[in-house]
Design an enzyme around this catalytic site. Structure first.
Site, mmCIF file in Angstrom:
data_model
loop_
_atom_site.group_PDB
_atom_site.id
_atom_site.type_symbol
_atom_site.label_atom_id
_atom_site.label_comp_id
_atom_site.label_asym_id
_atom_site.label_seq_id
_atom_site.Cartn_x
_atom_site.Cartn_y
_atom_site.Cartn_z
ATOM 1 N N HIS A 165 -14.611 0.402 -0.337
ATOM 2 C CA HIS A 165 -13.475 -0.460 0.005
ATOM 3 C C HIS A 165 -12.407 0.260 0.800
ATOM 4 C CE1 HIS A 165 -14.715 -3.154 -3.614
ATOM 5 N NE2 HIS A 165 -15.494 -3.307 -2.567
ATOM 6 N N GLN A 214 -15.520 2.129 -5.555
ATOM 7 C CA GLN A 214 -14.769 0.962 -5.052
ATOM 8 C C GLN A 214 -13.303 1.347 -4.904
ATOM 9 O OE1 GLN A 214 -16.263 -2.892 -7.158
ATOM 10 N NE2 GLN A 214 -16.651 -1.197 -8.554
ATOM 11 N N ARG A 273 1.309 1.913 -3.532
ATOM 12 C CA ARG A 273 0.086 2.493 -4.108
ATOM 13 C C ARG A 273 -0.002 3.985 -3.755
ATOM 14 N NH1 ARG A 273 0.602 -1.693 -5.034
ATOM 15 N NH2 ARG A 273 1.178 -0.686 -6.985
ATOM 16 N N SER A 303 -15.346 -3.739 -13.569
ATOM 17 C CA SER A 303 -15.636 -5.019 -14.237
ATOM 18 C C SER A 303 -16.830 -5.702 -13.576
ATOM 19 C CB SER A 303 -14.407 -5.930 -14.135
ATOM 20 O OG SER A 303 -14.116 -6.150 -12.748
ATOM 21 N N TYR A 358 0.830 -1.224 0.000
ATOM 22 C CA TYR A 358 0.000 0.000 0.000
ATOM 23 C C TYR A 358 0.853 1.257 0.000
ATOM 24 C CZ TYR A 358 -4.033 -2.987 0.354
ATOM 25 O OH TYR A 358 -4.990 -3.939 0.072
ATOM 26 N N ASP A 402 -8.460 5.503 -3.950
ATOM 27 C CA ASP A 402 -7.752 6.778 -4.184
ATOM 28 C C ASP A 402 -8.682 7.936 -3.814
ATOM 29 O OD1 ASP A 402 -8.398 6.094 -7.615
ATOM 30 O OD2 ASP A 402 -9.297 7.780 -6.536
#
Ligand code: APR
Length: 232
Positions: free
Chosen positions: A99, A81, A51, A167, A48, A84
């Site tokens: 999330h 979801q 990220r 998706s 993370y 960021d």
């Protein structure tokens, strides 16, 4: 509005399941599950941190900005979801993170203790006020999605619904489509085909988000102006 990793792709943030996706370089069970955290918290923290370093360099793209601007015309509720903060940085004011949030940390002793992370690093030894190790404030696979009931409530009040850049393979998020009122049209913006878990007709805009979202908002404006004309 439900957004997924695809809306941040043009900001340089990798998606999960595209060919160059995150889940092609990392095993979910190692970096995004409670078991992975128990086994090797340092590896999870570093995943993370990486990220967060990428997010630090990323900017909102035209899709995030168009959704923020749309608040002048619509009561836009974003259910994302994504972990960021690009929707917020683009100016969106009603954003619900299903999330979790990459820039936040939470106590492993008391989950109600949530902290902003200064900078990009969260490391072993970073502790909450109770002295317990801090973890990413992110929902891992196998964990509850506490924001789901509120998200479903929001979707049930929608006049129009859209999915941008997801998706729709992860539940319970994907199930939100089933809460859309029968009178509300459903738009999907994605350059690829997405199978939407609903029997209802969907308006598909097969474009990248930066092109597809402004187009979608145009179509929504026409739809509502049309509706008003009919209603007069
Ligand atoms: N514009 C719009 N959509 C795009 C773009 C783009 N520029 N690039 C890719 N996409 C689409 C892909 O075609 C795909 O349908 O975005 C979607 C990304 O799908 P995923 O990578 O599965 O991301 P997402 O649906 O957000 O994943 C859901 O899974 O791993 C978990 O917690 C993680 O929140 C994530 C959840």
């Amino acid at each position: 509005m439900l957004t997924g990793a695809g809306i941040s792709a043009e900001s340089g943030i990798r998606t999960f399941r595209d060919s160059d996706g995150l889940w092609h370089d990392h095993r979910i069970e190692d970096v995004a599950t409670p078991e992975g955290w128990q086994r090797n918290p340092g590896l999870v923290l570093e995943f993370y941190n990486q990220r967060r370093r990428e997010l630090h360099k990323a900017q909102p793209n035209a899709a995030h900005i168009a959704l923020a601007r749309a608040e002048e015309t619509f009561d836009v509720r974003i259910i994302t979801q994504n972990i960021d903060d690009l929707h917020e940085r683009a100016g969106s004011t009603k954003v619900l993170h299903l999330h979790g949030e990459l820039k936040k940390a939470r106590s492993t002793a008391d989950p109600s203790l949530i902290y902003d992370i200064e900078g990009t690093e969260l490391n072993l030894g970073d502790r909450c006020e109770l002295g317990s190790q801090l973890r990413p404030h992110i929902v891992w696979f196998g964990e509850d999605v506490p924001a789901m009931p509120l998200a479903a409530q929001i979707v049930q009040t929608a006049d129009v619904f859209a999915v941008v850049g997801s998706s729709l393979v992860v539940y319970p998020a994907a199930a939100l489509v089933q809460y859309v009122p029968p009178t509300a049209p459903i738009f999907v913006v994605d350059p690829k085909d997405v199978s939407v878990p609903t029997w209802r007709e969907v308006i598909f805009i097969k474009e990248k988000a930066s092109v597809g979202v402004p187009k979608m908002l145009e179509a929504m404006r026409d739809f509502f102006t049309e509706d008003k004309r009919k209603g007069e």
